[in-house]
Scaffold this motif. Structure first.
Motif, mmCIF file in Angstrom:
data_model
loop_
_atom_site.group_PDB
_atom_site.id
_atom_site.type_symbol
_atom_site.label_atom_id
_atom_site.label_comp_id
_atom_site.label_asym_id
_atom_site.label_seq_id
_atom_site.Cartn_x
_atom_site.Cartn_y
_atom_site.Cartn_z
ATOM 1 N N UNK A 107 -16.565 54.581 -53.588
ATOM 2 C CA UNK A 107 -16.424 53.330 -52.849
ATOM 3 C C UNK A 107 -17.762 52.795 -52.367
ATOM 4 N N UNK A 108 -18.675 53.674 -51.961
ATOM 5 C CA UNK A 108 -19.999 53.227 -51.524
ATOM 6 C C UNK A 108 -20.693 52.441 -52.636
ATOM 7 N N UNK A 109 -20.684 53.003 -53.836
ATOM 8 C CA UNK A 109 -21.341 52.331 -54.968
ATOM 9 C C UNK A 109 -20.565 51.111 -55.450
ATOM 10 N N UNK A 110 -19.234 51.182 -55.399
ATOM 11 C CA UNK A 110 -18.417 50.030 -55.821
ATOM 12 C C UNK A 110 -18.619 48.856 -54.867
ATOM 13 N N UNK A 111 -18.698 49.126 -53.569
ATOM 14 C CA UNK A 111 -18.930 48.064 -52.585
ATOM 15 C C UNK A 111 -20.295 47.426 -52.761
ATOM 16 N N UNK A 112 -21.307 48.261 -52.957
ATOM 17 C CA UNK A 112 -22.659 47.739 -53.178
ATOM 18 C C UNK A 112 -22.705 46.898 -54.447
ATOM 19 N N UNK A 113 -22.096 47.401 -55.515
ATOM 20 C CA UNK A 113 -22.096 46.659 -56.785
ATOM 21 C C UNK A 113 -21.355 45.334 -56.644
ATOM 22 N N UNK A 114 -20.251 45.333 -55.906
ATOM 23 C CA UNK A 114 -19.462 44.120 -55.695
ATOM 24 C C UNK A 114 -20.321 43.009 -55.095
ATOM 25 N N UNK A 115 -20.999 43.309 -53.994
ATOM 26 C CA UNK A 115 -21.808 42.293 -53.324
ATOM 27 C C UNK A 115 -23.068 41.938 -54.119
ATOM 28 N N UNK A 116 -23.773 42.942 -54.595
ATOM 29 C CA UNK A 116 -25.050 42.695 -55.285
ATOM 30 C C UNK A 116 -24.843 41.922 -56.579
ATOM 31 N N UNK A 117 -23.910 42.351 -57.401
ATOM 32 C CA UNK A 117 -23.721 41.705 -58.706
ATOM 33 C C UNK A 117 -23.109 40.309 -58.584
ATOM 34 N N UNK A 118 -22.151 40.132 -57.700
ATOM 35 C CA UNK A 118 -21.527 38.807 -57.574
ATOM 36 C C UNK A 118 -22.457 37.792 -56.896
ATOM 37 N N UNK A 119 -23.226 38.227 -55.899
ATOM 38 C CA UNK A 119 -24.118 37.285 -55.220
ATOM 39 C C UNK A 119 -25.316 36.902 -56.073
ATOM 40 N N UNK A 120 -25.704 37.763 -57.019
ATOM 41 C CA UNK A 120 -26.821 37.430 -57.908
ATOM 42 C C UNK A 120 -26.345 36.820 -59.232
ATOM 43 N N UNK A 121 -25.047 36.685 -59.403
ATOM 44 C CA UNK A 121 -24.485 36.088 -60.621
ATOM 45 C C UNK A 121 -24.571 34.563 -60.548
ATOM 46 N N UNK A 122 -24.306 33.864 -61.646
ATOM 47 C CA UNK A 122 -24.259 32.393 -61.593
ATOM 48 C C UNK A 122 -23.215 31.866 -60.604
ATOM 49 N N UNK A 123 -22.206 32.679 -60.273
ATOM 50 C CA UNK A 123 -21.187 32.317 -59.290
ATOM 51 C C UNK A 123 -21.799 32.247 -57.888
ATOM 52 N N UNK A 124 -22.831 33.044 -57.622
ATOM 53 C CA UNK A 124 -23.601 33.076 -56.379
ATOM 54 C C UNK A 124 -22.794 33.467 -55.149
ATOM 55 N N UNK A 125 -21.750 34.240 -55.353
ATOM 56 C CA UNK A 125 -20.991 34.686 -54.193
ATOM 57 C C UNK A 125 -19.828 35.571 -54.575
ATOM 58 N N UNK A 126 -19.338 36.268 -53.588
ATOM 59 C CA UNK A 126 -18.184 37.145 -53.761
ATOM 60 C C UNK A 126 -16.907 36.300 -53.821
ATOM 61 N N UNK A 127 -15.794 36.961 -54.005
ATOM 62 C CA UNK A 127 -14.510 36.260 -54.039
ATOM 63 C C UNK A 127 -14.258 35.561 -52.696
ATOM 64 N N UNK A 128 -14.546 36.252 -51.596
ATOM 65 C CA UNK A 128 -14.384 35.655 -50.276
ATOM 66 C C UNK A 128 -15.263 34.425 -50.088
ATOM 67 N N UNK A 129 -16.491 34.492 -50.550
ATOM 68 C CA UNK A 129 -17.392 33.341 -50.434
ATOM 69 C C UNK A 129 -16.900 32.174 -51.288
ATOM 70 N N UNK A 130 -16.392 32.465 -52.474
ATOM 71 C CA UNK A 130 -15.870 31.381 -53.325
ATOM 72 C C UNK A 130 -14.662 30.717 -52.664
ATOM 73 N N UNK A 131 -13.776 31.505 -52.058
ATOM 74 C CA UNK A 131 -12.614 30.941 -51.373
ATOM 75 C C UNK A 131 -13.026 30.070 -50.187
#
Length: 192
Positions: A107-131
């Protein structure tokens, strides 16, 4: 230095405008032109408007003269709550399948990957940020790198350790930045 032709804010050492190629050594403009217009909304982003609402940036979708509107504290908090719920569901499933010690490690690595990869993606945010229609950008309103996203994520530890004051700072700073945003040189702005 602002380009007198297109309004792009260029570094003083640039000879030519990064937005339109205009020779900046011909004229010097110390403030934004009074009629910088957003290409998509048609709003007047003169210096007076920008001072009250954000800073001028160059946005790939909107062109020059785009005013960055910072995301407020409550909107950011709501996005974090949505992400927290999603990650809690993931953790519960991992805990049920793998047991608590292995689930915590993954979970530690999954949480870090969730925030790091989504915020640096072209989407520029997590699911919560997109909502919540917000996104993470660099200081100029551009997509952040994976390194910048990692610095931002791990800087949240500092924001939390000091009694969450690093997070609360986002309610009071000029650019609505938490301590982790200041460290990573990022902004959270209203998006599409």
């Amino acid at each position: 230095m602002y380009c007198p032709s297109c309004g792009t804010n260029n570094k003083d050492q640039f000879k030519y405008c990064q937005g339109c190629g205009h020779n900046l050594q011909d004229q010097t403009v110390s403030a934004a032109p009074n009629n910088v217009i957003s290409q998509s909304y048609g709003r007047d982003y003169s210096q007076n408007y920008i001072q009250g609402h954000g800073q001028m940036g160059v946005h790939p979708g909107y062109g020059t003269g785009y005013a960055l509107e910072y995301a407020g504290f409550l909107r950011r908090l709501a996005a974090l709550a949505v992400d927290g719920i999603l990650l809690s569901i993931l953790f519960s499933i991992l805990n049920w399948i793998l047991g608590s010690s292995l689930a915590n490690f993954i979970f530690f690595f999954a949480g870090a990957a969730y925030f790091i990869l989504l915020e640096s993606s072209p989407q520029q945010g997590t699911i919560g940020k997109k909502l919540m229609r917000i996104k993470v950008t660099d200081i100029n309103g551009q997509q952040i790198s994976t390194t910048q996203a990692a610095i931002r994520y791990f800087s949240k530890i500092i924001s939390a350790v000091i009694l969450y004051i690093g997070f609360i700072m986002a309610a009071f700073t000029k650019q609505k930045q938490g301590l982790h945003d200041i460290i990573a040189k990022t902004l959270v702005i209203k998006g599409e």
